[in-house]
Design a protein around this motif. Sequence first.
Motif, PDB file in Angstrom:
ATOM      1  N   HIS A  26       0.833  -1.192   0.000  1.00 41.77           N
ATOM      2  CA  HIS A  26       0.000   0.000   0.000  1.00 41.77           C
ATOM      3  C   HIS A  26       0.871   1.246   0.000  1.00 41.77           C
ATOM      4  O   HIS A  26       2.012   1.218   0.458  1.00 41.77           O
ATOM      5  CB  HIS A  26      -0.890   0.051   1.242  1.00 41.77           C
ATOM      6  N   GLY A  27       0.292   2.342  -0.476  1.00 43.07           N
ATOM      7  CA  GLY A  27       0.885   3.654  -0.262  1.00 43.07           C
ATOM      8  C   GLY A  27       0.266   4.277   0.974  1.00 43.07           C
ATOM      9  O   GLY A  27      -0.861   3.940   1.348  1.00 43.07           O
ATOM     10  N   VAL A  80      -0.191 -10.219   5.214  1.00 42.16           N
ATOM     11  CA  VAL A  80       0.878  -9.301   5.588  1.00 42.16           C
ATOM     12  C   VAL A  80       0.738  -8.042   4.736  1.00 42.16           C
ATOM     13  O   VAL A  80       0.823  -8.108   3.505  1.00 42.16           O
ATOM     14  CB  VAL A  80       2.268  -9.924   5.389  1.00 42.16           C
ATOM     15  N   HIS A  81       0.462  -6.926   5.377  1.00 38.36           N
ATOM     16  CA  HIS A  81       0.330  -5.642   4.694  1.00 38.36           C
ATOM     17  C   HIS A  81       1.641  -4.879   4.829  1.00 38.36           C
ATOM     18  O   HIS A  81       2.161  -4.728   5.947  1.00 38.36           O
ATOM     19  CB  HIS A  81      -0.800  -4.811   5.315  1.00 38.36           C
ATOM     20  N   VAL A  82       2.161  -4.395   3.725  1.00 36.52           N
ATOM     21  CA  VAL A  82       3.391  -3.600   3.742  1.00 36.52           C
ATOM     22  C   VAL A  82       3.056  -2.226   3.173  1.00 36.52           C
ATOM     23  O   VAL A  82       2.632  -2.106   2.017  1.00 36.52           O
ATOM     24  CB  VAL A  82       4.505  -4.258   2.914  1.00 36.52           C
ATOM     25  N   VAL A  83       3.221  -1.192   3.998  1.00 37.47           N
ATOM     26  CA  VAL A  83       2.915   0.168   3.583  1.00 37.47           C
ATOM     27  C   VAL A  83       4.217   0.877   3.206  1.00 37.47           C
ATOM     28  O   VAL A  83       5.124   0.989   4.026  1.00 37.47           O
ATOM     29  CB  VAL A  83       2.196   0.953   4.704  1.00 37.47           C
ATOM     30  N   VAL A  84       4.302   1.312   1.964  1.00 31.51           N
ATOM     31  CA  VAL A  84       5.429   2.140   1.537  1.00 31.51           C
ATOM     32  C   VAL A  84       5.056   3.583   1.889  1.00 31.51           C
ATOM     33  O   VAL A  84       4.329   4.247   1.156  1.00 31.51           O
ATOM     34  CB  VAL A  84       5.707   1.978   0.032  1.00 31.51           C
ATOM     35  N   PRO A  87      -0.857   6.621   8.958  1.00 31.49           N
ATOM     36  CA  PRO A  87      -1.715   6.148   7.867  1.00 31.49           C
ATOM     37  C   PRO A  87      -2.231   4.741   8.118  1.00 31.49           C
ATOM     38  O   PRO A  87      -3.169   4.297   7.452  1.00 31.49           O
ATOM     39  CB  PRO A  87      -0.790   6.176   6.647  1.00 31.49           C
ATOM     40  N   THR A  88      -1.644   4.044   9.076  1.00 27.79           N
ATOM     41  CA  THR A  88      -1.969   2.634   9.307  1.00 27.79           C
ATOM     42  C   THR A  88      -3.031   2.418  10.377  1.00 27.79           C
ATOM     43  O   THR A  88      -3.338   1.271  10.707  1.00 27.79           O
ATOM     44  CB  THR A  88      -0.692   1.889   9.732  1.00 27.79           C
ATOM     45  N   ASP A  89      -3.592   3.484  10.931  1.00 30.94           N
ATOM     46  CA  ASP A  89      -4.508   3.327  12.064  1.00 30.94           C
ATOM     47  C   ASP A  89      -5.751   2.520  11.719  1.00 30.94           C
ATOM     48  O   ASP A  89      -6.387   1.953  12.607  1.00 30.94           O
ATOM     49  CB  ASP A  89      -4.914   4.704  12.604  1.00 30.94           C
ATOM     50  N   VAL A  90      -6.096   2.452  10.447  1.00 35.45           N
ATOM     51  CA  VAL A  90      -7.278   1.682  10.048  1.00 35.45           C
ATOM     52  C   VAL A  90      -7.130   0.207  10.413  1.00 35.45           C
ATOM     53  O   VAL A  90      -8.118  -0.484  10.651  1.00 35.45           O
ATOM     54  CB  VAL A  90      -7.524   1.841   8.525  1.00 35.45           C
ATOM     55  N   ALA A  91      -5.893  -0.292  10.496  1.00 35.96           N
ATOM     56  CA  ALA A  91      -5.679  -1.712  10.792  1.00 35.96           C
ATOM     57  C   ALA A  91      -6.076  -2.073  12.217  1.00 35.96           C
ATOM     58  O   ALA A  91      -6.274  -3.255  12.537  1.00 35.96           O
ATOM     59  CB  ALA A  91      -4.217  -2.074  10.544  1.00 35.96           C
ATOM     60  N   LYS A  92      -6.205  -1.069  13.075  1.00 37.48           N
ATOM     61  CA  LYS A  92      -6.541  -1.355  14.462  1.00 37.48           C
ATOM     62  C   LYS A  92      -7.945  -1.928  14.616  1.00 37.48           C
ATOM     63  O   LYS A  92      -8.260  -2.551  15.630  1.00 37.48           O
ATOM     64  CB  LYS A  92      -6.407  -0.086  15.303  1.00 37.48           C
ATOM     65  N   HIS A 115      -2.374 -16.485  12.354  1.00 42.29           N
ATOM     66  CA  HIS A 115      -3.222 -16.411  11.157  1.00 42.29           C
ATOM     67  C   HIS A 115      -4.139 -15.196  11.200  1.00 42.29           C
ATOM     68  O   HIS A 115      -5.344 -15.271  10.932  1.00 42.29           O
ATOM     69  CB  HIS A 115      -4.012 -17.707  10.977  1.00 42.29           C
ATOM     70  N   LYS A 116      -3.538 -14.080  11.563  1.00 43.92           N
ATOM     71  CA  LYS A 116      -4.213 -12.788  11.602  1.00 43.92           C
ATOM     72  C   LYS A 116      -3.429 -11.796  10.758  1.00 43.92           C
ATOM     73  O   LYS A 116      -2.242 -11.974  10.489  1.00 43.92           O
ATOM     74  CB  LYS A 116      -4.284 -12.271  13.046  1.00 43.92           C
ATOM     75  N   ASP A 117      -4.104 -10.712  10.377  1.00 42.01           N
ATOM     76  CA  ASP A 117      -3.433  -9.672   9.597  1.00 42.01           C
ATOM     77  C   ASP A 117      -2.364  -8.969  10.427  1.00 42.01           C
ATOM     78  O   ASP A 117      -2.451  -8.899  11.661  1.00 42.01           O
ATOM     79  CB  ASP A 117      -4.453  -8.637   9.116  1.00 42.01           C
ATOM     80  N   VAL A 118      -1.362  -8.435   9.740  1.00 38.97           N
ATOM     81  CA  VAL A 118      -0.286  -7.690  10.376  1.00 38.97           C
ATOM     82  C   VAL A 118       0.172  -6.616   9.394  1.00 38.97           C
ATOM     83  O   VAL A 118       0.110  -6.809   8.181  1.00 38.97           O
ATOM     84  CB  VAL A 118       0.880  -8.618  10.784  1.00 38.97           C
ATOM     85  N   VAL A 119       0.604  -5.469   9.925  1.00 36.22           N
ATOM     86  CA  VAL A 119       1.002  -4.346   9.073  1.00 36.22           C
ATOM     87  C   VAL A 119       2.459  -3.983   9.345  1.00 36.22           C
ATOM     88  O   VAL A 119       2.858  -3.810  10.503  1.00 36.22           O
ATOM     89  CB  VAL A 119       0.108  -3.113   9.336  1.00 36.22           C
ATOM     90  N   VAL A 120       3.231  -3.852   8.266  1.00 37.13           N
ATOM     91  CA  VAL A 120       4.595  -3.331   8.335  1.00 37.13           C
ATOM     92  C   VAL A 120       4.576  -1.962   7.661  1.00 37.13           C
ATOM     93  O   VAL A 120       4.254  -1.855   6.479  1.00 37.13           O
ATOM     94  CB  VAL A 120       5.597  -4.265   7.625  1.00 37.13           C
ATOM     95  N   ASP A 121       4.902  -0.943   8.425  1.00 39.49           N
ATOM     96  CA  ASP A 121       4.894   0.429   7.922  1.00 39.49           C
ATOM     97  C   ASP A 121       6.329   0.861   7.639  1.00 39.49           C
ATOM     98  O   ASP A 121       7.071   1.201   8.565  1.00 39.49           O
ATOM     99  CB  ASP A 121       4.239   1.343   8.961  1.00 39.49           C
TER     100      ASP A 121
END
Length: 1007
Positions: A409-410, A438-442, A461-466, A498-504
């Motif tokens: 994602h951007g 696995v979400h990776v935010v550039v 920008p990643t607060d939506v993942a909460k 087996h849950k979502d995770v975000v790398v910012d």
Amino acid sequence: MQHLRTTVARLRPITATQTVKSQSQARPMAVGGALRTFEPMRSYTTSVSAEPFMNGTSSNYVEEMYYAWLENPRSVHKSWDIIFRNANAGVSPGAAYQSPPPLGGAALGLANAQAMVGAQPNMEKLVEDHLAVQSLVRAYQVRGHHIAKLDPLDIGVIDFDESPVMLGLKKVGFYGLDESDLDKVFRLPTTTFIGGSESVLPLKEIISRLEMAYCQSIGVEFMFINDLEQCQWIRQKFERPGVMQFTLEEKRTLLTRMVRSTKFEEFLQRKWSSEKRFGLEGCESLIPALKTIIDKSSMNGVESIIMGMPHRGRLNVLANVIHKELDQIFCQFDSKLEAADEGSGDVKYHLGMWHRRINRVTDRNITLSLMANPSHLEAVDPVVQGKTKAEQFYCGDTEGKRVMSILLHGDAAFAGQGVVYETFHLSDLPSYTTHGTVHVVVNNQVGFTTDPRVARSSSYPTDVAKVVNAPIFHVNADDPEAVMYVCNVAAEWRATFHKDVVVDLVCYRRNGHNEMDEPLFTQPLMYKQIKKQKGVLQKYSEKLLAEGAVSRQDYEEEIAKYDKICEEAHARSKDEKILHIKHWLDSPWPGQCVKGIYMYMLKSIILSTGYIASSVPVEDFTLHRGLSRILKGRTAMRVCDWALGEYMAFGSLLKEGTHIRLSGQDVERGTFSHRHHVLHDQKIDRRICIPMNHISPNQAPYTVCNSSLSEYGVLGFELGFAMASPNALVLWEAQFGDFNNTAQCIIDQFICPGQAKWVRQNGIVLLLPHGMEGMGPEHSSARPERFLQMCNEDPDTYPEFAVRQLYDCNWIIVNCSTPANYFHILRRQILQAFRKPLIVITPKSLLRHPEAKSSFDDMLPGTHFQRLIPDSGPVCENPEAVKRIVFCTGKVYYELTRERNNRGNDDIVAIARIEQLSPFPFDQVKVETDRYPNADLVWCQEEHKNQGYYDYVKPRLRTTVDRTRPVWYAGRGPAAAPATGNKAAHLVELQRFLDTAFNLDAFTEQS
């Protein structure tokens, strides 16, 4: 009091300059039938050797008494009670002793004892100090990321509402401590792992370790997660001392990946400096990040990874992650390349790729698929999830251990696009979960030209993942080792929970939005800083050279090696003369298997399906009384209604081995309470029965699932599911037809042009309830004019072959007026030798209309889908006497026939139903117009003139008759809204256009 004593005994501080010691092994003691474990810590201000009574065998005796006293102070003599109290309060064992009260002066002795105990330090202060330390630890876990060194530019674009962060050595006063406490030793709470093997640490060291864990290049957000096990897991990963240790081999591999990521962009810039490519400069660590996730996931057993990403860095990912041939990428920059494949193609930074290769780290096969997608950022997210779910389904991966997804994602799009939220909310639904993404935010810290302060209301920008309790790992992208560690943790998290995770990935964009853009217009200070910024490869190579991890010669040889690879690929690319779009296919099908049945078997299959449709194939199942009547009514049916026609189509396909997936809002029951494919036990909560899964022991599975209240996300998901295999019937039903409005991006960018842009066939079916029922402007129109307007068919050219029409069209649009035709179109969707999207304008009132019924004979061998249903009434007896032929589609046919019967002109007005609108049935329409040579041609519709089908049908009718006869219109006049909100006005409009349709003089003045 007992709890307070135990707590004080365990938490008592010791000054670091004092001699600390002897902590006995914890041992269980029975209390009220239960086991309790104590870990007492005895601390003395003088050495043990100075206290003779603590030496030798006496110490064991004293220790036993001490344990007993911890459980019950009254269980020991009063003198020992005083000793233990005073010793625990910091008094030396010698001074702690007091003679027992004399026998004759008990009152005086007791007073002295109480005075001695009263002289001890304030126990409340001790408890408060330890609670303060716990609060301090929690503060770092919650807010440490606020002061982490995340921004490589160090310009601080994140807005934390100017709230002070009470962390650091100078801020301990906020927690009730002061700087004099920094050398005191505190027992660590169980909610932290900073001690490693140590259970006590000085306050100064506690703060130091917390800052190493939470305030360096990594910022962790996880304390909002409501699962204690998950929080503890994350704490261990980031708090244990020495977790970020890498071997020499790992560092060299990381450097090699950084070289390839960086030098690829430099090569493109050198060769095509004036071309748009949306390069990765400023976030080159994305490539090792993705490769680390893939390596770790492969190690955990993953065999297939589906990826989606925006355009920035796509070519680099294709080259260095997917391993697309470099010459195939480079030839895309050749403006003279000719297109030879079918379709119109797409720009290079939208294309996808599928590749199966050996993962060199794990030596295992891995299949990587990067999905093609349009410029509509984040639109690909649900599509990737749907394809991932399908691959998991087809390989029996019920826990997501073999197939997974990675979404890039951007920063601006991740915060701004609603489909991100919709996709997150599918992540844990039973029929939609892919068991962790696995979400990776550039994180460029800018969106095109828009600063974060005006681009989002949240801090990150990643607060939506909460919203789904996904942990968020922020990391400075200029620290490749931190990036590598975080990505390892993210992949492990996904494999474990087996849950979502975000790398910012907090980075920057060295160029503008593209290579031709001038960013100094809008971000002058940021880009002045960027111009001074060292590249991440230069920084990391200097670090490794200083460490001696690599030699300068090895480093330069690695650069020269990759430059040579690029130059050789560039030379080969010049030999390419033709652009093959099929080389960029992201979802190849292993083989389309059109399964057929012997036609004589179809009758028995329909009969058995009808039996299942009217029964409950589960014992002791309490059905709703009203539903029992409906099923009983199906048993007595001599004709087939709409719901039963669908049931027959599904049942026969399932029997033939075709998997069916029906998804959408309330599809299990049906918006109009007509389907009832899922039965609910009236006495046992959540007990259900899906009769369609009981047709035959060897049948394919039937999946029917109510979706979340989402169209954009769910339709994208089902589109992705349909991509995975041609041998499944995947249907999405809108609750009402106009709900496709909010999924327009998926329709316009993926479904309509997908094959033309990406040579990607897809057989998804859209069911869109439609009809002017006098119920107001909402939910009346499925907007068929929009779908028809996007058809790629030439209205001015008469085609030669109907089958070729089907093959050449971009999608098929039908409006069936009979259950039998609906039955056949669903079956044809699977039985034809290619796949096209199918748009079905489905009815509402016709679901129970007494005339909208079909004989079961219309579904038996020898029958087929009718693209046009001609008039079979009295007009056939003398066609030359017919004065008008009215063409129509859908529900309005029944209103026309009723009006015609009332007027008694069955023999002079013919009514023909065009069931398949696209591709237009030119050949069959011509048969009808030729049959009635003296009839004028009228198109009748219930929709308004600027809506519906008229603008699409009129030029095609004119082409059919070679423009020898005019085409007149009978219907509602132009309007802004799809329908009136007034029932009386609706009926007036209906009667007006029916009058026009049957008034033979209505168009005399216009001719």
